[in-house]
Scaffold this active site. Structure first.
Site, PDB file in Angstrom:
ATOM      1  N   HIS A 101      -7.668  -5.566  -1.260  1.00  0.00           N
ATOM      2  CA  HIS A 101      -6.495  -4.914  -0.679  1.00  0.00           C
ATOM      3  C   HIS A 101      -5.952  -5.674   0.525  1.00  0.00           C
ATOM      4  O   HIS A 101      -4.806  -5.471   0.925  1.00  0.00           O
ATOM      5  CB  HIS A 101      -6.875  -3.487  -0.275  1.00  0.00           C
ATOM      6  CG  HIS A 101      -5.717  -2.587  -0.006  1.00  0.00           C
ATOM      7  ND1 HIS A 101      -4.797  -2.228  -0.976  1.00  0.00           N
ATOM      8  CD2 HIS A 101      -5.310  -1.955   1.136  1.00  0.00           C
ATOM      9  CE1 HIS A 101      -3.895  -1.425  -0.467  1.00  0.00           C
ATOM     10  NE2 HIS A 101      -4.167  -1.235   0.820  1.00  0.00           N
ATOM     11  N   SER A 123       0.852  -1.184   0.000  1.00  0.00           N
ATOM     12  CA  SER A 123       0.000   0.000   0.000  1.00  0.00           C
ATOM     13  C   SER A 123       0.896   1.245   0.000  1.00  0.00           C
ATOM     14  O   SER A 123       1.673   1.438  -0.937  1.00  0.00           O
ATOM     15  CB  SER A 123      -0.956  -0.052   1.187  1.00  0.00           C
ATOM     16  OG  SER A 123      -2.003   0.873   1.050  1.00  0.00           O
TER      17      SER A 123
END
Length: 575
Positions: free
Chosen positions: A545, A433
């Protein structure tokens, strides 16, 4: 259909408030009309009239007319039809029944103009057993208002929030607030109880053992409100008086990552789940008072003993070093391989956390332990931008990604190399991320790493501004203005510097990642290919994610094997 229990009545009436994403009669008629028109003209396109049509974790596009609503269910009569309590083009968040079970408070953004481009949410009150389901607004749309919790006498509601309507990145510190409820369901002006508490009122210490957990507020009969905060490298439970006449007091000891809790005020006890760098997680219990030698927590489970006893677990060694500009102290940790010998030279792996406003700390990381067991020294740190060290520390990278944060992680690498047991020709870097952003940024600004691995990355802050499911609220929290007025969105993008990259890079990205959409990986992959930098892209279908934390077991194992294999290929193992 999405379905979740939001709240249950505290009495014996056995009623539950559920959230669901139904299709209203009006929406159904509009859909049927649209389908008939599409059938007439050919094709089956879907029309959207709002920006937020997808959210990470749902793994699919969300129809524009789909909104989470609250339903009331009698759990003693499963054949009974659930009653819909809310409706309209608005979703709902957390909810809580009053102690007498007659009122329900919930968090929701009921202004469509605010829903896409701010993080505003308000508290709303409804009487679920009344014929009149009129909602009463309790807060004033100044920012997010979440996780409502009733006082035992039903006269007050505590909640978590802040007053920055555009901050959606945890740069702004969430705080504990309380408001009074009169007999006519009219709320007082909320009072902030933690205005001088400079730590995040939420769990933001990372781990790859579980996805993020919601950490609600709780009351006791003496008017104390309990909450979880990220304090340094730990998460702890704190208590603050509803009257706000003293500073929050720590109830649990530091040195652990507390990720779930439950309390009973009547028995004066609190139970919680917690991990540390050598333990993936267990259940503990302690008295509902600040810990002392005779009132420390008692461990109730040891669920992973057999697994841990048969594996090498590296103890985390804490390090502290000054930043290169001497402004702050940086905290970090080292995991060393089995049979570590300081007279030998080891490859070093730098791990960088996501966020950016999260933290590494007193938690278990499966990935780190695997890499340490393979012969690497693993370094992970909390550079500026991390939470747990106060607002100014976290805000140091505002409108300035790739500056102080880059300097801090590079200083940590230099610090460890100076200890004498690292081979500076065998350095690796990885992160996910925002950590993926930093990995990309690093290989565009230095050639000192022999191999890099970027996960669920950010490469282009301009396209990230438009594509992420938290696009505007996140990006405008981190950078001044917008992509049309602030050139830093491009200047601080790794894509702007990709022509300088030479380090071999492996990219791991999930195809259903809507937080950092896969286009972020595709853009950077193209750029590196175009300039001749060695790069490989591995796409994982059906994952979002949170692959490393809550993905399917086979995908999580595959990810760990690819990480270990990539660094073994390029760095080798210990001599």
């Amino acid at each position: 259909r999405h379905l979740a229990i939001l709240a249950e009545t505290p009495d014996d009436s056995a009623k539950a408030a559920l959230s669901s994403r139904p299709e209203s009669n009006e929406a159904r008629r509009e859909r049927e009309t649209r389908e008939q028109e599409e059938k007439r003209i050919g094709g089956n396109p879907v029309t959207y009239d709002r920006f937020k049509v997808r959210a990470d974790g749902r793994r699919s596009l969300v129809p524009g007319d789909a909104h989470t609503q609250i339903w009331l269910l009698d759990t003693t009569r499963p054949e009974a039809e659930a009653r819909q309590l809310t409706n309209g083009a608005f979703g709902v968040g957390q909810a809580a029944f009053s102690p007498d079970g007659q009122r329900l408070v919930f968090s929701s953004t009921r202004d469509r103009a605010q829903a896409d481009f701010t993080c505003i949410s308000d508290l709303w009150l409804i009487q679920p057993f009344s014929d009149n389901l009129e909602m009463t607004k309790l807060t004033a749309s100044r920012g997010p208002a979440t996780f409502p919790a009733w006082s035992p006498d039903s006269q007050q509601i505590a909640f978590i929030g802040h007053t920055n309507p555009k901050d959606g990145s945890f740069l702004e510190i969430p705080r504990v607030w309380v408001l009074d409820i009169t007999g006519q369901n009219v709320a007082s002006e909320p009072r902030c109880l933690t205005a001088d508490f400079d730590y995040m009122v939420t769990n933001l210490v990372g781990s790859d053992m579980r996805a993020s957990s919601e950490m609600p507020l709780a009351w006791d009969s003496d008017g104390q409100i309990y909450f979880v905060a990220t304090h340094g490298s730990s998460t702890q439970i704190f208590a603050v008086a509803a009257q706000g006449n003293r500073t929050p007091q720590a109830i649990t000891a530091p040195g652990r990552h507390l990720y779930a809790y439950s309390m009973t005020a009547q028995a004066g006890k609190i139970a919680f789940g917690a991990a540390d760098p050598a333990c993936p997680g267990d259940v503990f219990i302690q008295p509902l008072v600040a810990p002392t030698k005779d009132k420390e927590s008692q461990r109730l489970t040891n669920l992973n003993r057999a697994w841990l006893d048969n594996r090498y677990i590296s103890p985390a060694e804490t390090i502290h070093l000054p930043s290169t500009d001497g402004m702050v102290e940086i905290e970090g940790w080292l995991l060393k391989p089995p049979g570590f010998d300081p007279s030998k030279k080891y490859p070093l792996l730098l791990e960088i956390h996501g966020g950016p406003h999260t933290a590494y700390g007193d938690s278990f990381y499966h990935e780190f332990q695997i890499l340490a067991s393979q012969g690497y020294v693993v370094l992970y740190t909390n550079p500026r931008g991390s939470v747990g060290y106060g607002y100014e520390f976290g805000a140091a990278i505002y409108n300035d990604w790739g500056h102080h944060d880059y300097d801090d992680v590079m200083a940590a690498v230099d610090y460890v190399i100076a200890q004498g047991y690292i081979d500076p020709a065998r350095l690796g870097v990885t992160g996910g991320s925002y950590g993926g952003y930093m990995t990309n940024w690093i290989i565009c600004h230095t050639d000192r790493f022999k191999a890099a691995l970027t996960q669920r990355c950010v490469s282009n802050l301009v396209s990230m501004y438009t594509l992420s499911d938290i696009a505007v609220t996140f990006n405008e929290s981190e950078f001044e203005g917008d992509i049309w007025t602030n050139p830093r969105f491009w200047e601080r993008s790794p894509m702007a510097h990709a022509n300088k990259a030479r380090t071999p890079l492996l990219m791991l990205h999930s195809e259903a990642d809507y937080r950092c959409p896969i286009e972020q990986a595709e853009e950077f992959f193209f750029a590196l290919k175009r300039v001749g930098c060695p790069v490989e892209l591995i796409r994982t279908p059906g994952e979002d994610h949170n692959l490393s934390r809550s993905g399917s077991p086979d995908h999580r194992l595959g990810r760990l094997r690819r990480i270990a294999g990539w660094f073994e290929k390029h760095l080798g193992k210990a001599d």
